[in-house]
Design a protein around this motif. Structure first.
Motif, PDB file in Angstrom:
ATOM      1  N   UNK A  13       1.723  -7.883   0.526  1.00  0.00           N
ATOM      2  CA  UNK A  13       1.282  -6.850  -0.387  1.00  0.00           C
ATOM      3  C   UNK A  13       0.094  -7.348  -1.180  1.00  0.00           C
ATOM      4  N   UNK A  14      -0.238  -6.646  -2.225  1.00  0.00           N
ATOM      5  CA  UNK A  14      -1.384  -6.993  -3.062  1.00  0.00           C
ATOM      6  C   UNK A  14      -0.917  -7.446  -4.437  1.00  0.00           C
ATOM      7  N   UNK A  15      -1.634  -8.415  -4.981  1.00  0.00           N
ATOM      8  CA  UNK A  15      -1.368  -8.880  -6.339  1.00  0.00           C
ATOM      9  C   UNK A  15      -2.682  -9.325  -6.964  1.00  0.00           C
ATOM     10  N   UNK A  16      -2.678  -9.504  -8.268  1.00  0.00           N
ATOM     11  CA  UNK A  16      -3.888  -9.936  -8.961  1.00  0.00           C
ATOM     12  C   UNK A  16      -4.299 -11.320  -8.486  1.00  0.00           C
ATOM     13  N   UNK A  17      -5.596 -11.528  -8.334  1.00  0.00           N
ATOM     14  CA  UNK A  17      -6.116 -12.816  -7.890  1.00  0.00           C
ATOM     15  C   UNK A  17      -6.234 -13.810  -9.043  1.00  0.00           C
ATOM     16  N   UNK A  18      -6.239 -13.304 -10.256  1.00  0.00           N
ATOM     17  CA  UNK A  18      -6.317 -14.165 -11.449  1.00  0.00           C
ATOM     18  C   UNK A  18      -5.629 -13.444 -12.603  1.00  0.00           C
ATOM     19  N   UNK A  19      -5.392 -14.122 -13.701  1.00  0.00           N
ATOM     20  CA  UNK A  19      -4.702 -13.481 -14.820  1.00  0.00           C
ATOM     21  C   UNK A  19      -5.432 -12.233 -15.318  1.00  0.00           C
ATOM     22  N   UNK A  20      -4.655 -11.250 -15.730  1.00  0.00           N
ATOM     23  CA  UNK A  20      -5.212  -9.992 -16.238  1.00  0.00           C
ATOM     24  C   UNK A  20      -6.125 -10.232 -17.440  1.00  0.00           C
TER      25      UNK A  20
ATOM     26  N   UNK B 254      -2.545   6.785   1.743  1.00  0.00           N
ATOM     27  CA  UNK B 254      -2.622   5.341   1.999  1.00  0.00           C
ATOM     28  C   UNK B 254      -4.036   4.939   2.395  1.00  0.00           C
ATOM     29  N   UNK B 255      -4.722   5.814   3.111  1.00  0.00           N
ATOM     30  CA  UNK B 255      -6.080   5.515   3.551  1.00  0.00           C
ATOM     31  C   UNK B 255      -7.022   5.342   2.355  1.00  0.00           C
ATOM     32  N   UNK B 256      -6.940   6.270   1.402  1.00  0.00           N
ATOM     33  CA  UNK B 256      -7.790   6.189   0.203  1.00  0.00           C
ATOM     34  C   UNK B 256      -7.436   4.944  -0.614  1.00  0.00           C
ATOM     35  N   UNK B 257      -6.161   4.703  -0.759  1.00  0.00           N
ATOM     36  CA  UNK B 257      -5.714   3.533  -1.513  1.00  0.00           C
ATOM     37  C   UNK B 257      -6.173   2.238  -0.828  1.00  0.00           C
TER      38      UNK B 257
ATOM     39  N   UNK C  25      -8.305  -0.870  -2.368  1.00  0.00           N
ATOM     40  CA  UNK C  25      -7.822  -2.254  -2.279  1.00  0.00           C
ATOM     41  C   UNK C  25      -8.850  -3.159  -1.605  1.00  0.00           C
ATOM     42  N   UNK C  26      -9.508  -2.655  -0.581  1.00  0.00           N
ATOM     43  CA  UNK C  26     -10.528  -3.455   0.099  1.00  0.00           C
ATOM     44  C   UNK C  26     -11.658  -3.834  -0.852  1.00  0.00           C
ATOM     45  N   UNK C  27     -12.101  -2.883  -1.639  1.00  0.00           N
ATOM     46  CA  UNK C  27     -13.186  -3.164  -2.589  1.00  0.00           C
ATOM     47  C   UNK C  27     -12.739  -4.183  -3.632  1.00  0.00           C
ATOM     48  N   UNK C  28     -11.506  -4.035  -4.140  1.00  0.00           N
ATOM     49  CA  UNK C  28     -10.989  -4.979  -5.134  1.00  0.00           C
ATOM     50  C   UNK C  28     -10.782  -6.367  -4.536  1.00  0.00           C
ATOM     51  N   UNK C  29     -10.334  -6.419  -3.290  1.00  0.00           N
ATOM     52  CA  UNK C  29     -10.121  -7.707  -2.622  1.00  0.00           C
ATOM     53  C   UNK C  29     -11.452  -8.395  -2.335  1.00  0.00           C
ATOM     54  N   UNK C  30     -12.438  -7.635  -1.894  1.00  0.00           N
ATOM     55  CA  UNK C  30     -13.752  -8.208  -1.599  1.00  0.00           C
ATOM     56  C   UNK C  30     -14.370  -8.821  -2.856  1.00  0.00           C
ATOM     57  N   UNK C  31     -14.102  -8.211  -4.002  1.00  0.00           N
ATOM     58  CA  UNK C  31     -14.598  -8.716  -5.280  1.00  0.00           C
ATOM     59  C   UNK C  31     -13.702  -9.813  -5.852  1.00  0.00           C
ATOM     60  N   UNK C  32     -12.666 -10.168  -5.110  1.00  0.00           N
ATOM     61  CA  UNK C  32     -11.717 -11.221  -5.501  1.00  0.00           C
ATOM     62  C   UNK C  32     -10.974 -10.912  -6.797  1.00  0.00           C
ATOM     63  N   UNK C  33     -10.701  -9.623  -7.007  1.00  0.00           N
ATOM     64  CA  UNK C  33      -9.863  -9.230  -8.137  1.00  0.00           C
ATOM     65  C   UNK C  33      -8.395  -9.197  -7.731  1.00  0.00           C
ATOM     66  N   UNK C  34      -8.145  -8.904  -6.457  1.00  0.00           N
ATOM     67  CA  UNK C  34      -6.778  -8.948  -5.935  1.00  0.00           C
ATOM     68  C   UNK C  34      -6.763  -9.774  -4.659  1.00  0.00           C
TER      69      UNK C  34
ATOM     70  N   UNK D 255       0.831  -1.197   0.000  1.00  0.00           N
ATOM     71  CA  UNK D 255       0.000   0.000   0.000  1.00  0.00           C
ATOM     72  C   UNK D 255       0.867   1.249   0.000  1.00  0.00           C
ATOM     73  N   UNK D 256       1.929   1.219   0.784  1.00  0.00           N
ATOM     74  CA  UNK D 256       2.834   2.366   0.878  1.00  0.00           C
ATOM     75  C   UNK D 256       3.456   2.670  -0.481  1.00  0.00           C
ATOM     76  N   UNK D 257       3.977   1.644  -1.151  1.00  0.00           N
ATOM     77  CA  UNK D 257       4.620   1.856  -2.452  1.00  0.00           C
ATOM     78  C   UNK D 257       3.641   2.381  -3.500  1.00  0.00           C
ATOM     79  N   UNK D 258       2.446   1.786  -3.553  1.00  0.00           N
ATOM     80  CA  UNK D 258       1.456   2.243  -4.536  1.00  0.00           C
ATOM     81  C   UNK D 258       0.983   3.662  -4.222  1.00  0.00           C
ATOM     82  N   UNK D 259       0.767   3.956  -2.948  1.00  0.00           N
ATOM     83  CA  UNK D 259       0.339   5.304  -2.563  1.00  0.00           C
ATOM     84  C   UNK D 259       1.392   6.330  -2.969  1.00  0.00           C
ATOM     85  N   UNK D 260       2.650   6.011  -2.737  1.00  0.00           N
ATOM     86  CA  UNK D 260       3.736   6.913  -3.138  1.00  0.00           C
ATOM     87  C   UNK D 260       3.797   7.064  -4.659  1.00  0.00           C
ATOM     88  N   UNK D 261       3.678   5.954  -5.357  1.00  0.00           N
ATOM     89  CA  UNK D 261       3.760   5.976  -6.819  1.00  0.00           C
ATOM     90  C   UNK D 261       2.666   6.843  -7.436  1.00  0.00           C
ATOM     91  N   UNK D 262       1.458   6.786  -6.866  1.00  0.00           N
ATOM     92  CA  UNK D 262       0.333   7.518  -7.426  1.00  0.00           C
ATOM     93  C   UNK D 262       0.061   8.852  -6.737  1.00  0.00           C
TER      94      UNK D 262
END
Length: 137
Positions: free
Chosen positions: A63-70, A38-41, A45-54, A27-34
């Motif tokens: 950290x976070x990664x894709x849950x399935x192929x792009x 961190x709170x908004x990011x 991430x929570x919404x994407x994880x709940x939907x099983x995208x990450x 989260x820290x790295x992505x927040x810095x990159x964009x």
């Protein structure tokens, strides 16, 4: 059409993850990159994880990664998920909004049609289609 910043950053995060599918992103790295809090990011991430995208893992090497192929993640689905509860205009809200023109307005049907066409076009593309080029070593 305009997407919320929530969706914009969600798509950017997924594009970044798709560029290095074997990596986990903190989260820290992505927040810095964009340049994002961190709170908004974390909310995105929570919404994407709940939907099983990450998938997310805590701790060292986590950290976070894709849950399935792009190639299996449709852009229209991502936008629908992240824009949930954000109607294009007030009258397209679930409760119909408070528009005094309701029942006489012919714009609503056109906007609904345009929104459907927009999402249908995004449904034809996957995250793999828009993934960033891998970062040079």
């Amino acid at each position: 059409m305009r997407l919320t910043s929530f969706t914009d950053y969600g798509l950017r995060m997924l594009m970044r993850m798709a560029s290095a599918p074997d990596s986990a992103f903190s989260t820290v790295d992505l927040a810095d990159e964009f340049g994002l809090s961190r709170n908004h990011l974390a909310k995105i991430m929570q919404r994407l994880a709940k939907a099983e995208l990450i998938v997310t893992r805590r701790g060292g090497g986590g950290g976070a990664s894709l849950a399935r192929p792009a190639s299996e993640i449709r852009l229209g689905s991502v936008v629908r998920l992240l824009e949930e509860g954000q109607p294009l205009v007030e009258c397209l809200n679930v409760d119909g909004g408070a528009c005094p023109l309701d029942g006489r307005c012919r714009l609503k049907a056109r906007l609904r049609s345009a929104e459907s066409a927009f999402l249908a076009d995004l449904d034809r593309a996957t995250l793999a289609d828009i993934a960033l080029e891998p970062m040079p070593a």
